[in-house]
Structures are given as C-alpha cells and as structure tokens.
Design a protein around this motif. Structure first.
Motif, PDB file in Angstrom:
ATOM      1  N   LEU A  94       0.821  -1.210   0.000  1.00  0.00           N
ATOM      2  CA  LEU A  94       0.000   0.000   0.000  1.00  0.00           C
ATOM      3  C   LEU A  94       0.854   1.259   0.000  1.00  0.00           C
ATOM      4  CD1 LEU A  94      -2.751   1.403   0.197  1.00  0.00           C
ATOM      5  CD2 LEU A  94      -2.665   1.084   2.673  1.00  0.00           C
ATOM      6  N   ASN A  95       1.943   1.236   0.760  1.00  0.00           N
ATOM      7  CA  ASN A  95       2.803   2.424   0.840  1.00  0.00           C
ATOM      8  C   ASN A  95       3.406   2.767  -0.522  1.00  0.00           C
ATOM      9  OD1 ASN A  95       2.314   2.726   3.554  1.00  0.00           O
ATOM     10  ND2 ASN A  95       4.142   1.622   4.204  1.00  0.00           N
ATOM     11  N   GLU A  96       3.806   1.748  -1.258  1.00  0.00           N
ATOM     12  CA  GLU A  96       4.386   1.984  -2.586  1.00  0.00           C
ATOM     13  C   GLU A  96       3.352   2.595  -3.527  1.00  0.00           C
ATOM     14  OE1 GLU A  96       6.475  -0.501  -6.273  1.00  0.00           O
ATOM     15  OE2 GLU A  96       6.178  -1.463  -4.317  1.00  0.00           O
ATOM     16  N   CYS A  97       2.141   2.022  -3.494  1.00  0.00           N
ATOM     17  CA  CYS A  97       1.070   2.570  -4.342  1.00  0.00           C
ATOM     18  C   CYS A  97       0.755   4.011  -3.949  1.00  0.00           C
ATOM     19  CB  CYS A  97      -0.189   1.710  -4.219  1.00  0.00           C
ATOM     20  SG  CYS A  97      -0.091   0.157  -5.121  1.00  0.00           S
ATOM     21  N   ALA A  98       0.634   4.245  -2.645  1.00  0.00           N
ATOM     22  CA  ALA A  98       0.298   5.577  -2.165  1.00  0.00           C
ATOM     23  C   ALA A  98       1.359   6.594  -2.580  1.00  0.00           C
ATOM     24  CB  ALA A  98       0.143   5.564  -0.645  1.00  0.00           C
ATOM     25  N   ALA A  99       2.629   6.189  -2.524  1.00  0.00           N
ATOM     26  CA  ALA A  99       3.718   7.097  -2.918  1.00  0.00           C
ATOM     27  C   ALA A  99       3.587   7.489  -4.384  1.00  0.00           C
ATOM     28  CB  ALA A  99       5.067   6.444  -2.645  1.00  0.00           C
ATOM     29  N   ILE A 100       3.246   6.522  -5.220  1.00  0.00           N
ATOM     30  CA  ILE A 100       3.096   6.808  -6.657  1.00  0.00           C
ATOM     31  C   ILE A 100       1.919   7.747  -6.883  1.00  0.00           C
ATOM     32  CG2 ILE A 100       2.514   5.794  -8.892  1.00  0.00           C
ATOM     33  CD1 ILE A 100       4.054   3.286  -8.006  1.00  0.00           C
ATOM     34  N   VAL A 101       0.775   7.444  -6.262  1.00  0.00           N
ATOM     35  CA  VAL A 101      -0.423   8.273  -6.468  1.00  0.00           C
ATOM     36  C   VAL A 101      -0.186   9.685  -5.946  1.00  0.00           C
ATOM     37  CG1 VAL A 101      -2.867   8.552  -5.925  1.00  0.00           C
ATOM     38  CG2 VAL A 101      -1.958   6.274  -6.411  1.00  0.00           C
ATOM     39  N   ASN A 102       0.479   9.805  -4.805  1.00  0.00           N
ATOM     40  CA  ASN A 102       0.726  11.139  -4.239  1.00  0.00           C
ATOM     41  C   ASN A 102       1.662  11.965  -5.109  1.00  0.00           C
ATOM     42  OD1 ASN A 102      -0.661  11.654  -1.611  1.00  0.00           O
ATOM     43  ND2 ASN A 102       0.233   9.667  -1.121  1.00  0.00           N
ATOM     44  N   SER A 103       2.485  11.296  -5.905  1.00  0.00           N
ATOM     45  CA  SER A 103       3.336  12.045  -6.832  1.00  0.00           C
ATOM     46  C   SER A 103       2.568  12.482  -8.075  1.00  0.00           C
ATOM     47  CB  SER A 103       4.540  11.183  -7.250  1.00  0.00           C
ATOM     48  OG  SER A 103       4.127  10.106  -8.072  1.00  0.00           O
ATOM     49  N   LEU A 104       1.404  11.871  -8.302  1.00  0.00           N
ATOM     50  CA  LEU A 104       0.602  12.170  -9.489  1.00  0.00           C
ATOM     51  C   LEU A 104      -0.628  13.005  -9.193  1.00  0.00           C
ATOM     52  CD1 LEU A 104       0.674   8.598 -11.117  1.00  0.00           C
ATOM     53  CD2 LEU A 104       2.074  10.569 -11.752  1.00  0.00           C
ATOM     54  N   VAL A 105      -1.125  12.913  -7.966  1.00  0.00           N
ATOM     55  CA  VAL A 105      -2.394  13.564  -7.619  1.00  0.00           C
ATOM     56  C   VAL A 105      -2.234  14.339  -6.310  1.00  0.00           C
ATOM     57  CG1 VAL A 105      -4.837  13.215  -7.095  1.00  0.00           C
ATOM     58  CG2 VAL A 105      -3.686  11.691  -8.704  1.00  0.00           C
ATOM     59  N   ARG A 106      -2.744  15.542  -6.277  1.00  0.00           N
ATOM     60  CA  ARG A 106      -2.786  16.325  -5.047  1.00  0.00           C
ATOM     61  C   ARG A 106      -4.251  16.657  -4.753  1.00  0.00           C
ATOM     62  NH1 ARG A 106       1.092  21.036  -5.456  1.00  0.00           N
ATOM     63  NH2 ARG A 106       2.560  19.297  -5.427  1.00  0.00           N
ATOM     64  N   ILE A 107      -4.715  16.250  -3.581  1.00  0.00           N
ATOM     65  CA  ILE A 107      -6.118  16.460  -3.209  1.00  0.00           C
ATOM     66  C   ILE A 107      -6.214  17.614  -2.229  1.00  0.00           C
ATOM     67  CG2 ILE A 107      -8.174  15.434  -2.170  1.00  0.00           C
ATOM     68  CD1 ILE A 107      -7.141  12.713  -3.042  1.00  0.00           C
ATOM     69  N   GLN A 108      -7.038  18.578  -2.568  1.00  0.00           N
ATOM     70  CA  GLN A 108      -7.231  19.728  -1.698  1.00  0.00           C
ATOM     71  C   GLN A 108      -8.686  19.781  -1.266  1.00  0.00           C
ATOM     72  OE1 GLN A 108      -3.704  22.342  -3.763  1.00  0.00           O
ATOM     73  NE2 GLN A 108      -5.672  23.284  -3.395  1.00  0.00           N
ATOM     74  N   SER A 109      -8.942  18.969  -0.251  1.00  0.00           N
ATOM     75  CA  SER A 109     -10.272  18.970   0.359  1.00  0.00           C
ATOM     76  C   SER A 109     -10.117  19.460   1.780  1.00  0.00           C
ATOM     77  CB  SER A 109     -10.854  17.556   0.364  1.00  0.00           C
ATOM     78  OG  SER A 109     -10.096  16.722   1.231  1.00  0.00           O
ATOM     79  N   GLN A 110     -11.222  19.640   2.462  1.00  0.00           N
ATOM     80  CA  GLN A 110     -11.144  20.087   3.840  1.00  0.00           C
ATOM     81  C   GLN A 110     -10.487  19.033   4.712  1.00  0.00           C
ATOM     82  OE1 GLN A 110     -14.815  21.697   5.393  1.00  0.00           O
ATOM     83  NE2 GLN A 110     -15.421  22.471   3.386  1.00  0.00           N
ATOM     84  N   PHE A 111     -10.376  17.802   4.216  1.00  0.00           N
ATOM     85  CA  PHE A 111      -9.786  16.727   5.005  1.00  0.00           C
ATOM     86  C   PHE A 111      -8.329  16.494   4.651  1.00  0.00           C
ATOM     87  CE2 PHE A 111     -14.310  15.932   4.383  1.00  0.00           C
ATOM     88  CZ  PHE A 111     -14.742  15.828   5.689  1.00  0.00           C
ATOM     89  N   ALA A 112      -7.931  16.847   3.443  1.00  0.00           N
ATOM     90  CA  ALA A 112      -6.595  16.470   2.973  1.00  0.00           C
ATOM     91  C   ALA A 112      -5.645  17.634   2.801  1.00  0.00           C
ATOM     92  CB  ALA A 112      -6.720  15.721   1.647  1.00  0.00           C
ATOM     93  N   GLN A 113      -6.113  18.874   2.826  1.00  0.00           N
ATOM     94  CA  GLN A 113      -5.250  19.979   2.447  1.00  0.00           C
ATOM     95  C   GLN A 113      -4.291  20.422   3.545  1.00  0.00           C
ATOM     96  OE1 GLN A 113      -8.207  22.669   1.249  1.00  0.00           O
ATOM     97  NE2 GLN A 113      -9.064  22.999   3.250  1.00  0.00           N
ATOM     98  N   ILE A 114      -4.577  20.093   4.800  1.00  0.00           N
ATOM     99  CA  ILE A 114      -3.682  20.513   5.879  1.00  0.00           C
ATOM    100  C   ILE A 114      -2.298  19.917   5.691  1.00  0.00           C
ATOM    101  CG2 ILE A 114      -3.311  20.478   8.374  1.00  0.00           C
ATOM    102  CD1 ILE A 114      -5.591  22.258   7.484  1.00  0.00           C
ATOM    103  N   GLU A 115      -2.244  18.687   5.216  1.00  0.00           N
ATOM    104  CA  GLU A 115      -0.959  18.026   5.019  1.00  0.00           C
ATOM    105  C   GLU A 115      -0.078  18.805   4.056  1.00  0.00           C
ATOM    106  OE1 GLU A 115       0.844  13.710   3.574  1.00  0.00           O
ATOM    107  OE2 GLU A 115      -1.315  14.077   3.574  1.00  0.00           O
ATOM    108  N   LEU A 116      -0.706  19.443   3.086  1.00  0.00           N
ATOM    109  CA  LEU A 116       0.044  20.213   2.103  1.00  0.00           C
ATOM    110  C   LEU A 116       0.740  21.402   2.745  1.00  0.00           C
ATOM    111  CD1 LEU A 116       0.712  20.585  -0.916  1.00  0.00           C
ATOM    112  CD2 LEU A 116      -1.355  21.957  -1.108  1.00  0.00           C
ATOM    113  N   LEU A 117       0.257  21.829   3.887  1.00  0.00           N
ATOM    114  CA  LEU A 117       0.790  23.041   4.502  1.00  0.00           C
ATOM    115  C   LEU A 117       1.645  22.757   5.731  1.00  0.00           C
ATOM    116  CD1 LEU A 117      -2.275  25.418   4.131  1.00  0.00           C
ATOM    117  CD2 LEU A 117      -0.168  25.392   2.824  1.00  0.00           C
ATOM    118  N   ASP A 118       2.243  21.575   5.809  1.00  0.00           N
ATOM    119  CA  ASP A 118       3.156  21.350   6.926  1.00  0.00           C
ATOM    120  C   ASP A 118       4.453  22.109   6.652  1.00  0.00           C
ATOM    121  OD1 ASP A 118       3.911  17.972   5.868  1.00  0.00           O
ATOM    122  OD2 ASP A 118       4.931  19.808   5.329  1.00  0.00           O
ATOM    123  N   PRO A 119       5.274  22.348   7.676  1.00  0.00           N
ATOM    124  CA  PRO A 119       6.474  23.195   7.511  1.00  0.00           C
ATOM    125  C   PRO A 119       7.404  22.761   6.378  1.00  0.00           C
ATOM    126  CG  PRO A 119       6.043  22.818   9.834  1.00  0.00           C
ATOM    127  CD  PRO A 119       5.072  21.952   9.081  1.00  0.00           C
TER     128      PRO A 119
END
Length: 528
Positions: A94-119
C-alpha cells in the motif's frame, strides 16, 4: 493525469466509471448525491486509512481503481479492516502505491489539504521560487559541504565517545600495568607460583633446622657444642684406656670434628637469605597476580592476558588518536563554517523569494474574494543546520487583528482558495499532473465565484483539474462535466453535455432545471 476512475461499493456508489479529460473537469450534483464519495475514493488511493465506514452498506468490499497515463492503480478495502493494492494488476504494498499516487495527484479537500501546509512542504514551495542558480549550483554546493560536515561531525562524535569510554573503562590502567609488570602473567601462573612458594617454604624450613643442628654440634660464641662435650667425656675415659685406644678415639673425634667444621658442609646447606629473597619475590608476584585478577574481575590467566592486551591496544589508540582528534575537530569546524556561509546565502535568497511569492499570492487572493485576508511568509532561523539549510518557513494569514498559521485562521473554503493562489503563483514544475479541489468556491457568489472559476481555468491549462463544485458559473467553465444523482438510494454518475448540461447548470442557478430564465442564463454561461 487520471484518464478514468472506477469506483465500486464506496459510499453511496454501487459501481461507476468516470472518464476525465485534460483541463478542467467539474463534478456537480445536489447535496447528498455522493460527490464527496468521489473525493474519498481518490483519498483512498493516496493512502488514506480505509475502513468499514467507506464501504457501501451491506457489501463486503469496496474498490477504487484509477487508470493513469502509463499505469493502473487499484485499492481494495474489506469490511474486516484489511486492504490491498495493485499496480497494473500485480499485488503491491500500500505504501508503494500511495507514494506513486501522491506524486501524481494532489487532493485539496477540507480533510486532505492541511498536510500540504506542513512546515517542510511550505519550505519546499518557497524553494521552488528561488532563482535557478540558487536551486542548482548553490544548493548543490551546500548539500556537498553539508554532507561532508555531517560525516565529519558523526566521526568526531564517535571518536570522542570512544575516547571517553576508554578513559572511563580503563581509568585504573596505570595501576593495572604496574601489577602486570610485577606479576608478569602467563597461563597457569597462579598454581605455578603457589607450588614454587610451597617448595621454597619447605626448603627454608629444612635449612633452618639443619643450621640449628650444626650449631648444636659446634656450639655458639660462648657455649660448647656437643662435639666439645664428647671430647671432654672421652678425656675422662683416657685414664682407664691404653695408648692405642686413646689414639684411636682422639683420631675419630678429630675426624668428626673436622667434618662438622668443614666449610664445604656449610656451603652445602646453602644461602638462606637468597631463598628468603626468592620467596619474598614469589609472594609479591603472587599477590600482584591475585590483586590483578580481582581488579579486572577475571579469574582465568588466558582471559587476563587477552584483557591486558586489549587495554594496551586501547590505550595505544587513545594516545595515537589525539592528533587525529585535533585534525578532525579543525576539519569539522571548517566544514560547518562553509556550510553556514552557504546557508546564509540561501536565507537571503529565500527572503527575496518570500517577498515575491507573498505579493503574487495576495494579488490572486484579492481576486478570490479574500482581499481582507493578507498572506505572509515568516522565515525563522534554526539553531543548527539541516539538509535544507538553517531555515524554517511558516505560512501565516492576517485577518484584521488576528494573525496565525493559515490553518488556524482560514476556513476550509478559504484554505482551498489560498492553495489555489499558491499553485498559480508557484513555478509549473511544482504542480502535480492532477489536482483535485473539493468545493474551493465555498462561501463565494457573484463576481468572486466567477473570478475563482477563471483562476481554476487558468490552472487547468498547466495541469489536470478535477473540481467538485456547487457554483454554476464555475461549473460552466469545465472542459468536462460529470453529474452525480441520487436514484433509488444509489449514487449514479454520468458525463453530460449539450442539453443535459444546460439543464444541470440551470438547476444549479435556480434549483429547477426547467425554469426558462435559468436555462437561458445557463446557455450564456456555457458559451463563455
């Protein structure tokens, strides 16, 4: 980019397959129709934790499968809480798949966008705006010297630690070596010395007794010995003896007397002082050996010899390493100074980029109905160097008198619009192939909504945009339009165009797909 998305038994969706195009893909539908299920399905592909709550009621498993330009990735979640993933039909972690998808897709929802704004992400966004020379030559130089400094520091810490351990472990080495010099340990030495000591003690005792017997025969300085007494006794007998007998007795007495007084007999008895000195040396050596064993807590001579060799080797290294320690300390300090100097150069460049990025983001925010909120970047110096230099970036917002981190000030919709502004302000290489927005226009209407739509349209020229929206003016800008409806308890999805799209835009405008004024307005919006 995502070419198609198959969803089965996720949320209210029994089974649907969506096809996306390059550009702006809009997803609309009435509240509760199941639009959020599409976003949740994509989040599952990015590694979001699955569970029973995501699976359609009554089903055992849910499936999300996305076909990208060059690969297909699938995730299946079970109602037992377990899940599995596949890449091009092959079971994968799962981690390998997730790494690939995260390099291809960025989700900006009220649930997922906070991660984008870490330091770390904030600093990465800022660094993407640095001049090319800084991002290449300067950073390459920094990383090279930083790696050298890191290795030197690690070696220095290891050397200091080893020296400290040796100094602590062998603090009594001087006394140990003194005992080693006296004991001169060798295999089986203690038993050998004990036997030697017993033999010497017995020999000295026998010699002392022999000397006492000799003294008894010869007498001391003021006393007569047994031989003189024998002579005196025989002289009393001579009156009664003839001359021949007397002569024989005197001859025998003289012979015995001469034998006892003979120096050779004394020499044969040996030197007691020598033996006593030898015994004293043996006792000292045995005592040193026993004390050495106690101090080292090693009863076996072979182990003791190995331990003494270890001490000698360690102390020899300790002495020889002092010069290396000085040289390594100087080199490490020099490398840190060079790395610090480059880090300061990077900091200056970051401050300049932060000003440019702040200005650009605030210009776009004013076009997204956030003119009362000011975006800013605070660059804080760290106490020590890191792989990215010596800075930490923090994005903040000021809303009137309130100032704080962006996620503390902005609502979900405002945060989505801020991220939209950031993505429009950052270099194109920062953008992923696909960005998913969940109701970025929340709380907007009229001109502000239209402006947000225009910015989304502009972004879609750089990457694929998938947008869940309630705003008709934004939905009308889509290059592709997917409608989600709730029919007989299921979420049904279909791509719409032509008259169907006019009706959906009209519904979004007025609440009714058949109102003539709304339909005319919808047609105007769709014409652009």
């Amino acid at each position: 980019m995502i070419e198609s998305l198959r969803i089965k038994n996720i949320g209210g969706i029994r089974e649907s397959e969506l096809h996306f195009t390059h550009g702006l893909n809009v997803i609309t539908g009435e509240s509760g129709a199941g639009k959020s299920s599409v976003v949740r399905a994509l989040e599952l592909l990015t590694g979001s934790r699955g569970g029973l709550k995501f699976i359609r009621a009554g089903e055992e498993r849910g499936i999300v499968e996305a076909r990208f330009t060059d690969k297909t990735i699938m995730r299946e979640i079970l109602n037992t809480g377990r899940s599995r993933a596949k890449i091009d039909g092959i079971n994968t972690g799962l981690n390998e798949c997730a790494a690939i998808v995260n390099s291809l897709v960025r989700i900006q929802s009220q649930f997922a966008q906070i991660e984008l704004l870490d330091p770390e992400r904030q600093l990465a966004m800022l660094d993407s705006c640095l001049p090319v020379k800084v991002r290449t030559e300067v950073f390459d130089s920094f990383h090279a010297i930083y790696e050298k400094a890191r290795i030197s520091s690690r070696e220095l810490r290891a050397m200091k630690k080893r020296r400290s351990e040796i100094e602590k472990k062998y603090a009594n080495a001087k006394e140990i070596f003194s005992l080693v010099k006296t004991a001169r340990p060798e295999p089986g030495l203690e038993m050998k010395l004990e036997n030697q000591l017993a033999d010497l003690t017995h020999k000295i005792s026998m010699r002392e007794r022999a000397h006492e017997s000799l003294d008894a025969l010869t007498g001391g300085m003021s006393e007569q010995g047994l031989l003189e007494n024998v002579r005196s006794c025989f002289e009393e007998l001579y009156t009664f003896m003839n001359d021949d007998s007397i002569h024989e007795c005197e001859t025998a007495i003289e012979t015995l007397y001469d034998s006892v007084k003979d120096k050779r007999l004394v020499a044969e008895l040996g030197d007691s002082e020598h033996d006593m000195k030898t015994r004293e040396d043996t006792e000292m050596r045995l005592g040193a050996l026993r004390k050495l064993k106690r101090m080292c807590n090693i009863p076996d001579e072979n182990e003791l010899l190995n331990y003494c060799d270890e001490i000698y080797t360690s102390l020899e290294w300790l002495e020889s390493s002092y010069k290396d320690l000085e040289e390594l300390s100087v080199r490490s300090l020099d490398e840190r100074k060079k790395a610090n100097a480059i880090a300061i150069e990077i900091r200056h460049a970051r401050n300049e980029s932060a000003q440019r990025l702040t200005q650009r983001v605030n210009e776009i925010l004013s076009e997204l109905a956030m003119e009362n909120i000011t975006f800013g970047i605070k660059l804080e110096g760290l106490q020590k160097l890191g792989v990215n230099g010596a800075d930490e970036a923090e994005f903040f917002l000021q809303d009137g008198s309130r100032v704080g981190r962006v996620e503390k000030i902005a609502s979900g919709g405002e945060l989505s619009r801020l991220l939209l502004a950031l993505q429009l302000s950052l270099p194109d290489e920062w953008l992923p192939p696909t960005i998913v927005f969940d109701e970025v226009e929340a709380g907007l209407g009229g001109k502000a909504a239209v402006l947000s739509g225009m910015q989304l349209k502009k972004l879609s020229r750089k990457c694929q945009v998938i947008l869940v929206t309630h705003e008709a003016s934004i939905a009308a800008l889509g290059d592709s339009h997917i409608l989600i409806q709730r029919l007989e308890g299921e979420s049904v999805m279909k791509e719409i165009d032509g008259e169907e799209r006019v009706k959906e835009i009209a519904r979004m405008l007025s609440g009714s797909p058949d109102m003539s004024e709304a339909r005319e307005h919808a047609k105007i919006l769709l014409k652009g």
